[in-house]
Design a protein around this motif. Structure first.
Motif, short mmCIF file in Angstrom:
data_model
loop_
_atom_site.label_atom_id
_atom_site.label_comp_id
_atom_site.label_asym_id
_atom_site.label_seq_id
_atom_site.Cartn_x
_atom_site.Cartn_y
_atom_site.Cartn_z
N ALA A 72 0.83 -1.21 0.00
CA ALA A 72 0.00 0.00 0.00
C ALA A 72 0.87 1.26 0.00
O ALA A 72 0.56 2.23 -0.70
N VAL A 73 1.95 1.25 0.74
CA VAL A 73 2.84 2.41 0.77
C VAL A 73 3.57 2.54 -0.56
O VAL A 73 3.70 3.64 -1.11
N ALA A 80 3.75 6.97 3.97
CA ALA A 80 4.80 6.18 4.64
C ALA A 80 4.73 6.32 6.15
O ALA A 80 5.00 5.36 6.88
N ARG A 81 4.38 7.50 6.63
CA ARG A 81 4.26 7.69 8.08
C ARG A 81 3.22 6.75 8.66
O ARG A 81 3.46 6.07 9.65
N ASP A 134 9.30 15.69 9.58
CA ASP A 134 9.04 15.51 8.15
C ASP A 134 8.39 14.15 7.89
O ASP A 134 8.62 13.20 8.60
N GLU A 135 7.60 14.13 6.83
CA GLU A 135 7.00 12.86 6.40
C GLU A 135 8.10 11.92 5.96
O GLU A 135 9.04 12.31 5.29
N SER A 136 8.02 10.68 6.39
CA SER A 136 9.04 9.73 5.97
C SER A 136 8.81 9.39 4.50
O SER A 136 7.73 9.55 3.96
N GLU A 137 9.87 8.93 3.87
CA GLU A 137 9.80 8.66 2.43
C GLU A 137 9.37 7.22 2.18
O GLU A 137 9.60 6.33 2.99
N ILE A 141 10.03 2.37 3.84
CA ILE A 141 9.11 1.32 4.30
C ILE A 141 9.69 -0.07 4.08
O ILE A 141 9.39 -1.00 4.82
N GLY A 142 10.56 -0.24 3.09
CA GLY A 142 11.16 -1.55 2.82
C GLY A 142 12.00 -2.04 3.99
O GLY A 142 11.89 -3.19 4.40
#
Length: 155
Positions: A72-73, A80-81, A134-137, A141-142
């Motif tokens: 999904a991300v 990602a957050r 900041d929003e994570s990239e 997520i991997g």
């Protein structure tokens, strides 16, 4: 006027009052002990272990959820957050169900003290991505999903 005294002579105490006081104190002591025993937490570790089939089923469900979150991300359907938050929730929920450790409500400090070291490390690695400024990239997520798979798969 007579020679009668105008005061009353001292009276002796009855033995019943001290005995009654002693029984009252004994009753309070017994009540306190009963309340203490009835309100104690049960001993930890007395629960029967979870059957291996149940652990396998929970592990497969958690690993499937981790895959769903990662996809999904990667597809942009979930930020990602939120993905890192869901990974943390999935890993904590799995550990709580399998071990009985209240990992889903424990802080990072609690996990370091009471939980497995690897679990605490993984949960702490999610914190900057979950609660950072900041929003994570998306690519992050991997690594988070891989760490979650390690914890769930190695349990």
């Amino acid at each position: 006027m007579g020679a009668e005294p105008w005061y009353l002579a001292p009276q002796s105490y009855s033995v019943y009052w001290p005995v009654l006081g002693g029984f009252a104190l004994l009753a309070l002591l017994i009540w306190a002990v009963v309340v203490w025993f009835l309100t104690r937490r049960p001993e930890e570790g007395l629960d029967a272990p979870m059957p291996p089939q149940a652990v396998t089923r929970l592990r497969q469900r958690a690993l499937g959820r981790i895959d769903e979150i990662e996809k999904a991300v990667a597809a942009g359907e979930m930020p990602a957050r939120r993905g890192h938050h869901e990974l943390s929730r999935t890993v904590r929920g799995f550990v709580a169900e399998v071990s009985g450790l209240e990992a889903d409500t424990m802080t990072a400090a609690d996990l370091r003290r009471k939980g497995p070291a690897r679990l605490a490390e993984v949960i702490e690695s999610y914190y900057p991505r979950q609660f950072g400024v900041d929003e994570s990239e998306r690519p992050s997520i991997g690594a988070g999903a891989s760490a979650a798979r390690d914890v769930v798969g190695g349990w």
